[in-house]
Design an enzyme around this catalytic site. Structure first.
Site, short mmCIF file in Angstrom:
data_model
loop_
_atom_site.label_atom_id
_atom_site.label_comp_id
_atom_site.label_asym_id
_atom_site.label_seq_id
_atom_site.Cartn_x
_atom_site.Cartn_y
_atom_site.Cartn_z
N HIS A 141 37.91 28.68 46.26
CA HIS A 141 37.69 30.11 46.04
C HIS A 141 36.44 30.53 46.76
O HIS A 141 35.45 29.80 46.76
CB HIS A 141 37.59 30.40 44.54
CG HIS A 141 38.89 30.14 43.84
ND1 HIS A 141 39.16 28.94 43.24
CD2 HIS A 141 40.00 30.91 43.70
CE1 HIS A 141 40.39 28.98 42.74
NE2 HIS A 141 40.93 30.15 43.01
N ASP A 146 42.56 23.40 46.59
CA ASP A 146 42.18 24.75 46.22
C ASP A 146 40.76 25.06 46.67
O ASP A 146 39.93 24.17 46.81
CB ASP A 146 42.26 24.85 44.69
CG ASP A 146 42.67 26.24 44.24
OD1 ASP A 146 42.79 27.14 45.11
OD2 ASP A 146 42.87 26.43 43.04
N ARG A 185 52.78 22.91 36.00
CA ARG A 185 53.58 24.12 35.83
C ARG A 185 54.98 23.76 35.36
O ARG A 185 55.54 22.75 35.78
CB ARG A 185 53.66 24.90 37.15
CG ARG A 185 52.30 25.40 37.57
CD ARG A 185 52.37 26.21 38.85
NE ARG A 185 51.01 26.51 39.29
CZ ARG A 185 50.71 27.05 40.47
NH1 ARG A 185 51.67 27.35 41.30
NH2 ARG A 185 49.46 27.29 40.80
N CYS A 218 41.69 28.70 39.19
CA CYS A 218 40.85 29.88 39.45
C CYS A 218 39.85 30.22 38.34
O CYS A 218 38.66 30.38 38.61
CB CYS A 218 41.70 31.10 39.76
SG CYS A 218 43.30 30.74 40.47
N LYS A 223 47.66 39.50 50.88
CA LYS A 223 47.54 38.08 51.20
C LYS A 223 48.12 37.76 52.57
O LYS A 223 48.89 38.53 53.13
CB LYS A 223 48.25 37.23 50.15
CG LYS A 223 49.76 37.38 50.15
CD LYS A 223 50.44 36.30 49.35
CE LYS A 223 51.93 36.59 49.28
NZ LYS A 223 52.70 35.52 48.67
N GLN A 275 46.45 20.89 44.02
CA GLN A 275 46.23 21.93 45.03
C GLN A 275 44.95 21.62 45.77
O GLN A 275 43.96 21.23 45.16
CB GLN A 275 46.04 23.28 44.35
CG GLN A 275 47.28 23.87 43.74
CD GLN A 275 46.96 25.22 43.14
OE1 GLN A 275 46.09 25.33 42.28
NE2 GLN A 275 47.64 26.26 43.59
N HIS A 313 41.29 33.53 47.00
CA HIS A 313 41.92 32.25 46.66
C HIS A 313 42.53 31.73 47.95
O HIS A 313 43.14 32.49 48.69
CB HIS A 313 43.10 32.41 45.69
CG HIS A 313 42.83 33.22 44.48
ND1 HIS A 313 42.65 32.66 43.25
CD2 HIS A 313 42.73 34.55 44.30
CE1 HIS A 313 42.47 33.62 42.35
NE2 HIS A 313 42.52 34.78 42.96
ZN LIG Z 1 42.84 30.71 42.74
#
Ligand SMILES: [Zn+2]
Ligand SMILES: [Zn+2]
Length: 638
Positions: free
Chosen positions: A386, A384, A364, A335, A466, A382, A512
Site C-alpha cells: 500500500h 501486497d 477467501r 489493507c 484502477k 498476495q 493498493h
Molecule cells: Zn489493499
C-alpha cells in the site's frame, strides 16, 4: 417505409418492410450468403427479422464476435436436437455459450459414455449437413408451459413458468426439435461448419447443490475447420503444460484432501522456487523505495466493520471465531492492517509517500466447484503493498508502480502486456474532482510509459479508479496479474490524516497494488508458461552430479560440496544405475545441467557437462562451469 442506416454511414430506403436478409441481399449477394444475424441498434436479431421502422443495422457474419457466438449458441441447439433423437428419454434444460464454445445440460439417468459423445457428434454432423431451416415461433407463456409439459420436458416448463405470465415466449424450431430461446439463431443448421464435443461433467440443476445432478456436455464451435483445429491444438498444448500434472511430476506442490480443497502445500522443490521469487521481489521493492511490514492473520471483527469488508465483502469471508467474548475474523485482505500501522502515529506531508509491502497470506471463501489447482484457491499469499501519498504524488507513484510491474514481470519471461484502465462507476464514493484528477493521473502514467491500453469506462470499483495488467503466456493465453487500485474510501472510513505544509489535517490517498496478484496463482501460470522448463535462476535443482560407477563417489561428493558452497541448488545421484537411465531420469525432471563423472573426469579433475535439451557441452573445469552458470543466472534466461 423503413430507412436503414448502415455502419459505413450510408442509408438505404425501402418501399416496404424488409428482412435483415433482404437488406444484406440489397448490399450484395456475398454478404447475403455470409449473414448470420443482424444487429439493430444494440440488439441481435435473426436474419429473417422484419424491419418496419427506420433503424441502424449491422449485418453480423462469422467475422464478428457476435456472429461466432450465434454459431456457438446454435451448436448448443444442434447438440440438444441430436441428444433428443438418440436419447428420447433425456430432458433438455439450458444451453448457453461460454468462452470458445457452448454446453448443454441434460437430465438423464444413464451417464453419457465417450461412445455416446461420438454418436451424438456424428448425428450433429448429419443434422448440420441436412441444412434444416431454423425458424422462430412465438407462443403465449401459459401455452408454452403446456406445450413443453406435453413433450415431457419438465425443466423447460419450469423455466418458462418463472417468466412473467403476460410475456410472449419465443421458440426455435429445427426439424422435429423445438427449444425455448430468446435467439437469435443462424438461418439454417448448415451454417455450423466446425465443432467438436469435448467432455461430459456433472452440474446441478440451477447451480444449486440441493437440486438433482444433470449431465453437462461441453463443446467447442468455430467458423471454420482451421480455427477449430488451431483451438484443439491449443487445448492439447495447455494439457501438456497443465501445472497440476507438472507440479506432481516435479514434486513442486500438492493439495491434500485430508486438509481440504483450495489449500496449497508447497513441497521443498516448489518452496525453493518460491524463495527465489520472493527474494527477487523484496530486492526490487527495496530498490524502489519500499519498506516492509508484517501483520497478523486474524483481527477483531470490529476492524472489518470499520473497513466495510464485513458488509460489502462478507460473501468472501469465513465466519468469525469467538475468543475472550470477542469475535475474530480471518483476514481476506491485508489493507486494514497497513492502515492501522499508518494510524499508529501522526504523519507529516514530508513523510509521504510511504510504501509498505507485505507477502500477506489471506483466506477467501470459494465454492468447491470453482477451485482449480493453484489458479483458484482458498488460501493464498498476495505480494501486497500500500502506498500512502498526497494528491500531487499520485501520478509519479503510479509511474513507479508501472515501472516496477514491467521490470518484475519481464524478468519472468513475460513480454506481452494488456493494460486496462477502469473509471468511475455509478454510485461511487469521493468527489468528482478527486475522481477526475486521479483518473487523469492514471492515464498520464500509462501514456508516459508509451503503453497502449483499453478503457473500461465505468468499470472501476466504487472507491477508486484502477489499472489492471494482464500478461500473455508462451501459448498466447491471457492471465490477470497486476492491479493498481486507488482508494478514496478506506482513508475516509479510518479517518486517516497527515499534517500539511500549512499545518492543516489532510487525508492521504491510498494505493493498493499487487504485482503477481497471488503467489500461488502466479506460480501456476509460471509452470505452464515454461512448461516446467524453468530458466536456470528459477530451477529448483540447477545441477545434478551423476556418477558412472561407484569409483567416482568421492570425487562426485567433492564436486557436489563445491557447487553448494557457490550457492547453487545441486543434487547428487550416486545410485548404482546405468548412466543412460540416470541421465534420462534427470532430464525428465527438467534439471538444466547434468554433470557426468567417470574415471577420466576424476583423473583430470574435470566435469562432462550436458544440458536438459540433450546438448553435450564437452568437458570443462569447475571454474569454467561456474562462469557459464553465473552469466546464465544473471540473464534470467533472456
Ligand atoms: Zn489493499
Ligand atoms: Zn437458442
Amino acid at each position: 417505409m423503413p430507412t436503414v442506416s448502415l455502419p459505413d454511414g450510408s442509408r438505404r430506403h425501402f418501399d416496404a418492410p424488409v428482412s435483415v436478409l433482404d437488406v444484406a441481399r440489397d448490399i450484395g449477394p456475398g454478404l447475403a450468403k455470409a449473414a448470420l444475424a443482424g444487429k439493430i441498434d444494440d440488439r441481435l436479431v435473426d436474419v429473417r427479422h422484419e424491419i418496419t421502422d427506420d433503424v441502424t443495422l449491422a449485418i453480423v457474419t462469422e467475422r464478428d464476435p457476435e456472429g461466432v457466438e450465434v454459431i456457438r449458441h446454435s451448436a448448443a441447439h444442434l447438440l440438444a436436437q441430436a441428444v433428443k433423437e438418440l436419447f428420447p428419454e433425456a430432458q433438455v434444460t439450458i444451453g448457453p455459450v461460454i468462452a470458445n464454445g457452448f454446453y448443454y445440460d441434460f437430465a438423464l439417468e444413464k451417464p453419457f459414455t465417450p461412445e455416446d459423445l461420438e454418436n451424438i457428434e456424428r448425428r450433429m454432423k448429419q443434422l448440420a449437413k441436412a441444412d434444416l431451416p431454423v425458424q422462430r415461433e412465438v407462443m403465449a407463456r401459459n401455452a408454452a408451459v403446456e406445450y413443453f409439459r406435453g413433450l415431457g420436458e419438465a425443466y423447460k416448463a419450469e423455466i418458462i413458468e418463472s417468466i412473467p405470465e403476460d410475456q410472449e415466449i419465443s421458440l426455435y424450431r429445427q426439424g422435429e426439435f423445438v427449444d425455448l430461446c430468446r435467439g437469435p439463431h443462424i438461418p439454417s443448421t448448415g451454417r455450423i461448419k466446425a465443432f467438436k464435443l469435448t467432455k461430459v461433467a456433472g452440474a446441478y440443476w440451477r447451480g444449486d447443490s440441493n437440486n438433482e445432478m444433470l449431465q453437462r456436455i461441453y463443446g467447442t464451435a468455430w467458423p471454420n475447420k482451421e480455427q477449430l483445429q488451431a483451438h484443439l491444438e491449443q487445448i492439447r498444448e495447455a494439457e501438456r503444460r497443465d501445472h497440476r500434472r507438472i507440479g506432481t511430476e516435479l514434486d513442486l506442490f500438492s493439495i491434500q484432501d485430508e486438509a481440504g480443497g483450495g489449500l496449497v502445500f508447497w513441497h521443498p522443490k516448489g518452496a525453493r522456487i518460491r524463495r527465489v521469487i520472493e527474494n527477487f521481489w523484496f530486492e526490487l521493492h527495496e530498490r524502489a523505495g519500499y519498506d516492509f511490514v508484517v501483520t497478523p492473520h486474524i483481527a477483531n471483527l470490529e476492524l472489518w466493520k470499520t473497513s466495510g469488508h464485513a458488509d460489502f465483502y462478507s460473501e468472501s469471508m469465513y465466519e468469525p471465531m469467538e475468543d475472550d467474548h470477542q469475535a475474530f475474523q480471518l483476514k481476506p485482505m491485508n489493507c486494514p492492517f497497513h492502515v492501522l500501522v499508518y494510524k499508529d502515529r501522526l504523519h507529516s506531508y514530508r513523510d509521504l509517500p510511504l510504501r509498505w509491502g507485505e507477502m500477506g497470506t489471506v483466506y477467501r471463501r470459494e465454492m468447491s466447484g470453482a477451485l482449480h489447482g493453484l489458479m483458484r484457491v482458498r488460501g493464498f499469499t498476495q505480494d501486497d503493498a500500500h502506498i500512502f501519498c498526497r494528491e500531487d504524488q499520485i501520478e509519479s507513484e503510479i509511474v513507479g508502480v508501472l515501472d516496477l510491474t514491467l521490470e518484475l514481470l519481464t524478468a519472468f519471461g513475460f513480454e506481452d502486456f494488456d493494460i486496462y484502465l477502469s473509471t468511475k462507476p455509478e454510485g461511487a464514493v469521493g468527489s468528482d474532482a478527486i475522481w477526475d484528477h486521479a483518473t487523469a493521473a492514471l492515464r498520464a502514467a500509462i501514456e508516459s510509459k508509451g503503453l497502449p491500453y483499453t478503457l473500461d469506462d465505468g468499470g472501476g470499483a466504487f472507491y477508486g479508479p484502477k489499472i489492471d495488467v494482464k500478461i500473455r503466456d508462451a501459448i498466447g493465453r491471457q492471465w490477470q496479474c497486476s492491479t493498481v487500485q486507488l482508494d478514496f474510501n478506506l482513508p475516509e472510513r479510518f479517518d486517516m490524516e497527515y499534517v500539511s505544509e500549512s499545518n492543516e489535517r489532510k487525508r492521504p490517498i491510498m494505493i493498493h497494488r499487487a504485482l503477481f496478484g497471488s503467489l500461488e496463482r502466479f506460480f501456476g501460470v509460471l509452470i505452464e508458461h515454461y512448461a516446467g522448463l524453468f530458466p536456470l535462476w528459477l530451477a529448483p535443482v540447477q545441477v545434478t552430479v551423476l556418477t558412472i560407477t561407484e569409483r567416482q563417489d568421492d570425487y562426485a561428493r567433492q564436486v557436489y560440496a563445491d557447487l553448494r558452497k557457490l550457492g547453487l541448488r545441486v543434487d547428487l545421484d550416486l545410485r548404482n544405475e546405468k548412466i543412460g537411465f540416470k541421465i534420462r531420469e534427470h532430464t525428465l525432471k527438467r534439471v538444466p545441467y547434468l554433470l557426468v563423472l567417470g574415471d577420466r573426469e576424476q583423473e583430470m579433475g574435470t566435469l562432462a557437462v550436458r544440458t536438459r535439451s540433450g546438448e553435450d557441452l564437452g568437458t570443462m573445469g569447475l571454474e569454467a562451469l561456474w562462469n557459464r552458470l553465473q552469466a546464465e543466472i544473471a540473464s534470467r534466461g533472456h
